[in-house]
Design a protein around this motif. Structure first.
Motif, PDB file in Angstrom:
ATOM      1  N   GLU A  89       0.830  -1.151  -0.010  1.00 56.24           N
ATOM      2  CA  GLU A  89      -0.191   0.017   0.088  1.00 56.24           C
ATOM      3  C   GLU A  89       0.669   1.320  -0.008  1.00 56.24           C
ATOM      4  O   GLU A  89       0.720   2.296  -0.804  1.00 56.24           O
ATOM      5  CB  GLU A  89      -0.967   0.113   1.280  1.00 56.24           C
ATOM      6  CG  GLU A  89      -1.948   1.062   1.159  1.00 56.24           C
ATOM      7  CD  GLU A  89      -3.040   1.243   0.310  1.00 56.24           C
ATOM      8  OE1 GLU A  89      -3.355   2.216  -0.512  1.00 56.24           O
ATOM      9  OE2 GLU A  89      -3.373  -0.132  -0.252  1.00 56.24           O
TER      10      GLU A  89
ATOM     11  N   LEU B 112      -8.605   6.241   2.590  1.00 56.02           N
ATOM     12  CA  LEU B 112      -8.570   5.097   3.577  1.00 56.02           C
ATOM     13  C   LEU B 112      -7.111   4.201   3.767  1.00 56.02           C
ATOM     14  O   LEU B 112      -6.950   3.523   4.272  1.00 56.02           O
ATOM     15  CB  LEU B 112      -9.815   4.192   3.103  1.00 56.02           C
ATOM     16  CG  LEU B 112     -10.918   4.801   2.839  1.00 56.02           C
ATOM     17  CD1 LEU B 112     -12.096   3.580   2.388  1.00 56.02           C
ATOM     18  CD2 LEU B 112     -11.445   4.980   4.347  1.00 56.02           C
TER      19      LEU B 112
ATOM     20  N   SER C 161      -6.192   2.156   6.685  1.00 55.38           N
ATOM     21  CA  SER C 161      -6.012   0.437   6.286  1.00 55.38           C
ATOM     22  C   SER C 161      -4.864   0.207   6.855  1.00 55.38           C
ATOM     23  O   SER C 161      -4.522  -0.913   7.414  1.00 55.38           O
ATOM     24  CB  SER C 161      -6.451   0.039   5.157  1.00 55.38           C
ATOM     25  OG  SER C 161      -5.643   0.721   4.058  1.00 55.38           O
TER      26      SER C 161
ATOM     27  N   ASP D 232      -4.505   0.299  10.658  1.00 55.40           N
ATOM     28  CA  ASP D 232      -5.434  -1.100  11.118  1.00 55.40           C
ATOM     29  C   ASP D 232      -4.741  -2.313  11.162  1.00 55.40           C
ATOM     30  O   ASP D 232      -4.621  -3.177  11.722  1.00 55.40           O
ATOM     31  CB  ASP D 232      -6.636  -1.061  10.373  1.00 55.40           C
ATOM     32  CG  ASP D 232      -7.828   0.157  10.683  1.00 55.40           C
ATOM     33  OD1 ASP D 232      -7.209   0.678  11.822  1.00 55.40           O
ATOM     34  OD2 ASP D 232      -8.592   0.255  10.124  1.00 55.40           O
ATOM     35  N   ARG D 233      -4.043  -2.568   9.741  1.00 51.78           N
ATOM     36  CA  ARG D 233      -3.381  -3.714   9.582  1.00 51.78           C
ATOM     37  C   ARG D 233      -2.178  -3.956  10.722  1.00 51.78           C
ATOM     38  O   ARG D 233      -1.831  -4.973  11.178  1.00 51.78           O
ATOM     39  CB  ARG D 233      -2.648  -3.981   8.182  1.00 51.78           C
ATOM     40  CG  ARG D 233      -3.722  -4.255   7.281  1.00 51.78           C
ATOM     41  CD  ARG D 233      -3.049  -4.447   5.803  1.00 51.78           C
ATOM     42  NE  ARG D 233      -3.945  -4.612   4.782  1.00 51.78           N
ATOM     43  CZ  ARG D 233      -4.396  -5.834   4.500  1.00 51.78           C
ATOM     44  NH1 ARG D 233      -3.955  -6.994   5.197  1.00 51.78           N
ATOM     45  NH2 ARG D 233      -5.266  -6.165   3.624  1.00 51.78           N
TER      46      ARG D 233
END
Length: 370
Positions: A292, A336, A340, A343-344
């Motif tokens: 990402e 986002l 994300s 969060d990961r």
């Protein structure tokens, strides 16, 4: 000699076909260079694939020791005869390289090369690179030598073309996988979460007036939450890349970085320490955060250079993705993607930090305890 020639050419053909079995392209190019040097009885042989920064993305050579390479220094630039061949795209056969006006200079530790034979590696009119030999052991290079070297150049072109197709197909497969993940999450989880939300709202509305019905709705909430969690875990397990099982995190990420380096104008580099065995969920989280962060750097940050580092520090794993792109104001909404990634990281007990400023690039760092 004919039998040896056929044997060598067969070996080269096999090496080129091995690219389709995911053998390293560099290894195939080394087979080609080694075979050309042996068959044409040259002291030196090399093959270069240019990059967009005036140097070479790949440069393999035979006849020069590691100690000599260290003394010579960095990879050659696209100047002198090498640069001329890349521009002109025509074979060059010389009795003395140094007498040609296109020759410029060598580093001090570079071996002296006299007779020279170079052939461009082309695909559909595009010059992909060059392969050249120097200092034939017995006499100078002949026209027959040139014809034979062109066969090796054709093999190299096939290897590079196959590698390009394979890498592009991998990127397409990754995009398809992202779309499939979105569909899986929607089908398997989103609808249950929607039902869960409605049930929770109903329970809240009935809590005072109809406590028995409210209790029943809360039981339904608990059941739906358990089902959603189970399906989400199943999706996550299914999404574990097969490469992690075959190669481990460090090698999987190295291959991904190498693919991106070839597909994008930016220079993407990779460094990694020796890593101990890692938790499966942590490996997936680190890989996804790296992917990402790389996606953001290459598609949105307009970066010219991106560096990925995997290090093992104080019993923990640290991932750093640093770019020299446009950067952004700390605290500004970035969509986002960063959420994300955070969060990961937290899902495996880790933490993620982002450092950035307008015009100063961005650094994404994820840390996971060992």
């Amino acid at each position: 000699m004919t039998a040896e020639r056929d044997e060598i050419l067969q070996a080269v053909s096999s090496a080129v076909l091995a690219v389709t079995r995911h053998l390293s392209v560099r290894e195939v190019l080394q087979v080609i260079v080694r075979s050309a040097r042996r068959l044409l009885d040259a002291r030196y042989a090399a093959l270069g694939v240019p990059d967009e920064d005036g140097s070479f993305a790949e440069f393999v050579a035979e006849g020069i020791t590691d100690k000599q390479w260290e003394a010579i220094g960095p990879l050659p630039r696209q100047h002198g005869m090498l640069g001329a061949m890349l521009r002109e795209g025509a074979p060059v056969r010389l009795a003395d390289l140094r007498a040609d006006p296109r020759f410029e200079y060598w580093p001090q530790a570079h071996p002296v090369m006299k007779d020279f034979l170079g052939v461009p590696i082309t695909d559909g009119g595009e010059v992909l690179g060059i392969i050249f030999l120097a200092n034939k052991r017995a006499g100078g290079f002949t026209e027959a030598d040139q014809d034979l070297l062109q066969v090796f150049a054709a093999h190299a072109a096939m290897a590079l073309a196959n590698a390009r197709l394979y890498e592009r197909s991998r990127e397409l497969a990754m995009l398809e996988e992202r779309n499939r993940v979105a569909r899986e999450l929607h089908d398997a989880v989103t609808q249950k979460l929607f039902s869960l939300r409605l049930s929770a709202q109903a329970a809240g509305a009935m809590l005072k007036s109809e406590p028995d019905r409210a209790a029943a709705e809360l039981e339904r909430v608990q059941r739906l939450a358990g089902e959603a969690l189970g399906e989400l875990r199943a999706v996550i397990v299914e999404l574990r890349p097969a490469e992690l099982d075959r190669h481990g995190l460090a090698e999987t990420l190295r291959k991904h970085v190498r693919m991106l380096d070839r597909l994008h104008p930016a220079r993407v580099t990779y460094e990694a320490d020796e890593l101990p065995p890692l938790d499966s969920a942590a490996e997936v989280a680190v890989l996804r955060v790296a992917q990402e962060a790389l996606h953001n750097a290459l598609r949105h940050a307009e970066a010219a250079r991106v560096t990925v580092r995997l290090s093992y520090e104080g019993g923990g794993l640290a991932l750093t993705v640093e770019d020299d792109g446009t950067g952004f104001e700390q605290g500004a909404s970035r969509g986002l993607g960063l959420i994300s990634m955070k969060d990961r990281a937290e899902s495996v007990g880790g933490r993620m930090t982002v450092s950035s400023a307008p015009g100063k690039g961005t650094t994404v760092r994820m840390e996971v305890c060992g």
